[in-house]
Design a protein around this motif. Structure first.
Motif, PDB file in Angstrom:
ATOM      1  N   VAL A   1       0.936  -1.447   0.103  1.00  0.00           N
ATOM      2  CA  VAL A   1      -0.151  -0.035   0.043  1.00  0.00           C
ATOM      3  C   VAL A   1       0.782   1.235  -0.076  1.00  0.00           C
ATOM      4  N   TYR A   2       0.448   1.988  -0.985  1.00  0.00           N
ATOM      5  CA  TYR A   2       1.510   3.269  -1.072  1.00  0.00           C
ATOM      6  C   TYR A   2       0.767   4.627  -0.619  1.00  0.00           C
ATOM      7  N   PHE A   3       1.371   5.334   0.408  1.00  0.00           N
ATOM      8  CA  PHE A   3       0.819   6.383   1.265  1.00  0.00           C
ATOM      9  C   PHE A   3       1.586   7.552   0.611  1.00  0.00           C
ATOM     10  N   CYS A   4       0.961   8.719   0.507  1.00  0.00           N
ATOM     11  CA  CYS A   4       1.729  10.030   0.293  1.00  0.00           C
ATOM     12  C   CYS A   4       1.443  10.543   1.748  1.00  0.00           C
ATOM     13  N   ALA A   5       2.608  11.771   1.940  1.00  0.00           N
ATOM     14  CA  ALA A   5       2.552  12.292   3.108  1.00  0.00           C
ATOM     15  C   ALA A   5       3.230  13.792   3.086  1.00  0.00           C
ATOM     16  N   ALA A   6       2.759  14.838   3.780  1.00  0.00           N
ATOM     17  CA  ALA A   6       3.466  16.284   3.640  1.00  0.00           C
ATOM     18  C   ALA A   6       3.844  16.533   4.810  1.00  0.00           C
ATOM     19  N   ALA A   7       5.042  17.213   4.844  1.00  0.00           N
ATOM     20  CA  ALA A   7       5.764  17.758   5.831  1.00  0.00           C
ATOM     21  C   ALA A   7       6.177  19.147   5.485  1.00  0.00           C
ATOM     22  N   ARG A   8       6.330  19.953   6.828  1.00  0.00           N
ATOM     23  CA  ARG A   8       6.762  21.336   6.327  1.00  0.00           C
ATOM     24  C   ARG A   8       8.274  21.502   6.023  1.00  0.00           C
ATOM     25  N   PHE A   9       9.121  20.361   6.466  1.00  0.00           N
ATOM     26  CA  PHE A   9      10.390  20.404   6.328  1.00  0.00           C
ATOM     27  C   PHE A   9      10.958  19.038   5.635  1.00  0.00           C
ATOM     28  N   ASN A  10      12.279  19.168   5.156  1.00  0.00           N
ATOM     29  CA  ASN A  10      12.754  17.901   4.694  1.00  0.00           C
ATOM     30  C   ASN A  10      13.063  16.843   5.514  1.00  0.00           C
ATOM     31  N   GLN A  11      11.931  15.822   5.892  1.00  0.00           N
ATOM     32  CA  GLN A  11      12.015  14.880   6.870  1.00  0.00           C
ATOM     33  C   GLN A  11      11.486  13.691   6.536  1.00  0.00           C
ATOM     34  N   ALA A  12      11.873  12.515   7.101  1.00  0.00           N
ATOM     35  CA  ALA A  12      11.058  11.201   6.893  1.00  0.00           C
ATOM     36  C   ALA A  12      10.152  10.825   7.759  1.00  0.00           C
ATOM     37  N   THR A  13      10.306  11.227   9.106  1.00  0.00           N
ATOM     38  CA  THR A  13       9.283  10.970  10.078  1.00  0.00           C
ATOM     39  C   THR A  13       8.783  12.178  10.518  1.00  0.00           C
ATOM     40  N   ASN A  14       7.642  11.831  11.226  1.00  0.00           N
ATOM     41  CA  ASN A  14       6.713  12.774  12.077  1.00  0.00           C
ATOM     42  C   ASN A  14       6.292  13.781  10.929  1.00  0.00           C
ATOM     43  N   MET A  15       5.539  13.021   9.894  1.00  0.00           N
ATOM     44  CA  MET A  15       4.808  13.786   8.803  1.00  0.00           C
ATOM     45  C   MET A  15       3.618  14.410   9.514  1.00  0.00           C
ATOM     46  N   ASP A  16       3.191  15.465   8.802  1.00  0.00           N
ATOM     47  CA  ASP A  16       2.124  16.128   9.308  1.00  0.00           C
ATOM     48  C   ASP A  16       0.968  15.880   8.681  1.00  0.00           C
ATOM     49  N   TYR A  17       0.917  15.478   7.673  1.00  0.00           N
ATOM     50  CA  TYR A  17      -0.540  14.759   6.813  1.00  0.00           C
ATOM     51  C   TYR A  17      -0.125  13.440   6.245  1.00  0.00           C
ATOM     52  N   TRP A  18      -1.097  12.544   6.371  1.00  0.00           N
ATOM     53  CA  TRP A  18      -1.062  11.473   5.433  1.00  0.00           C
ATOM     54  C   TRP A  18      -2.399  11.416   4.521  1.00  0.00           C
ATOM     55  N   GLY A  19      -2.145  10.532   3.593  1.00  0.00           N
ATOM     56  CA  GLY A  19      -3.225  10.005   2.818  1.00  0.00           C
ATOM     57  C   GLY A  19      -4.072   8.699   3.123  1.00  0.00           C
ATOM     58  N   GLN A  20      -4.909   8.006   2.394  1.00  0.00           N
ATOM     59  CA  GLN A  20      -5.568   6.715   2.888  1.00  0.00           C
ATOM     60  C   GLN A  20      -4.772   5.622   2.219  1.00  0.00           C
ATOM     61  N   GLY A  21      -3.834   6.064   1.331  1.00  0.00           N
ATOM     62  CA  GLY A  21      -3.320   4.884   0.580  1.00  0.00           C
ATOM     63  C   GLY A  21      -3.870   4.249  -0.642  1.00  0.00           C
ATOM     64  N   THR A  22      -3.054   3.690  -1.518  1.00  0.00           N
ATOM     65  CA  THR A  22      -3.421   3.234  -2.529  1.00  0.00           C
ATOM     66  C   THR A  22      -2.785   1.899  -2.850  1.00  0.00           C
ATOM     67  N   GLN A  23      -3.581   0.698  -3.212  1.00  0.00           N
ATOM     68  CA  GLN A  23      -2.827  -0.445  -3.199  1.00  0.00           C
ATOM     69  C   GLN A  23      -2.164  -0.601  -4.630  1.00  0.00           C
ATOM     70  N   VAL A  24      -0.864  -1.329  -4.473  1.00  0.00           N
ATOM     71  CA  VAL A  24      -0.048  -1.718  -5.714  1.00  0.00           C
ATOM     72  C   VAL A  24       0.197  -3.185  -5.595  1.00  0.00           C
ATOM     73  N   THR A  25      -0.305  -3.990  -6.693  1.00  0.00           N
ATOM     74  CA  THR A  25      -0.027  -5.353  -6.616  1.00  0.00           C
ATOM     75  C   THR A  25       0.707  -5.585  -8.084  1.00  0.00           C
ATOM     76  N   VAL A  26       2.003  -6.336  -7.741  1.00  0.00           N
ATOM     77  CA  VAL A  26       2.927  -6.630  -8.789  1.00  0.00           C
ATOM     78  C   VAL A  26       3.052  -8.109  -8.816  1.00  0.00           C
ATOM     79  N   SER A  27       2.464  -8.688  -9.983  1.00  0.00           N
ATOM     80  CA  SER A  27       2.608 -10.115 -10.260  1.00  0.00           C
ATOM     81  C   SER A  27       3.684 -10.612 -10.639  1.00  0.00           C
ATOM     82  N   ALA A  28       4.289 -11.800 -10.392  1.00  0.00           N
ATOM     83  CA  ALA A  28       5.581 -12.486 -11.112  1.00  0.00           C
ATOM     84  C   ALA A  28       5.161 -12.932 -12.579  1.00  0.00           C
TER      85      ALA A  28
END
Length: 120
Positions: free
Chosen positions: A93-120
Motif C-alpha cells: 500500500v502506497y501512501f503520500c505524506a506532507a511535511a513542512r520540512f525535509n524529513q522522513a519522520t513525523n509527517m504532518d499529514y497522510w493520505g489513505q493509501g492506494t494498493q499496488v500489486t505486482v504479479s510475477a
C-alpha cells in the motif's frame, strides 16, 4: 490543514508501470515537502521518495533509484510517482505524506493509501 488523496494503484505484471497521483486540498501545498511511503503486509512502513517544495530536489530509497520518479505540479496541487520496471517486491500500500520540512519522520499529514500489486 492539508488533505491528501492517492490514486493510480492497481494490479500489474512484473516489468510493467504505474503512475500514482497524490492530490492535495487545502492551502499552501507548495509549502510542503511531499513523500511517498509504502507498507507491505507484515512489514513496517518504509520511505520510498520525497520531493522538495518546488521540485528542485528529490530523494529515493536505493531499491527504487532508476526505476521510480517523483514529480510535482504545484498548479494542480498534485505529486506523482512514476513507477517503471515494477517488481513483485514493490507490492504494498502506497501512501503520500506532507511535511513542512525535509524529513522522513513525523509527517504532518497522510493520505489513505492506494494498493499496488505486482504479479510475477
Amino acid at each position: 490543514q492539508v488533505q491528501l488523496v492517492e490514486s493510480g494503484g492497481g494490479l500489474v505484471q512484473a516489468g510493467g508501470s504505474l503512475r500514482l497521483s497524490c492530490v492535495a486540498s487545502g492551502r499552501s501545498f507548495s509549502n510542503y515537502f511531499i513523500s511517498w511511503f509504502r507498507q507491505a503486509p507484515g512489514k513496517e512502513r518504509e520511505f520510498v521518495a520525497r520531493i522538495s517544495y518546488n521540485g528542485g530536489s528529490t530523494y529515493y530509497r536505493d531499491s527504487v533509484k532508476g526505476r521510480f520518479t517523483i514529480s510535482r505540479d504545484n498548479a494542480k496541487n498534485t505529486v506523482y510517482l512514476q513507477m517503471n520496471s515494477l517488481k513483485p517486491e514493490d507490492t504494498a500500500v502506497y501512501f503520500c505524506a506532507a511535511a513542512r520540512f525535509n524529513q522522513a519522520t513525523n509527517m504532518d499529514y497522510w493520505g489513505q493509501g492506494t494498493q499496488v500489486t505486482v504479479s510475477a
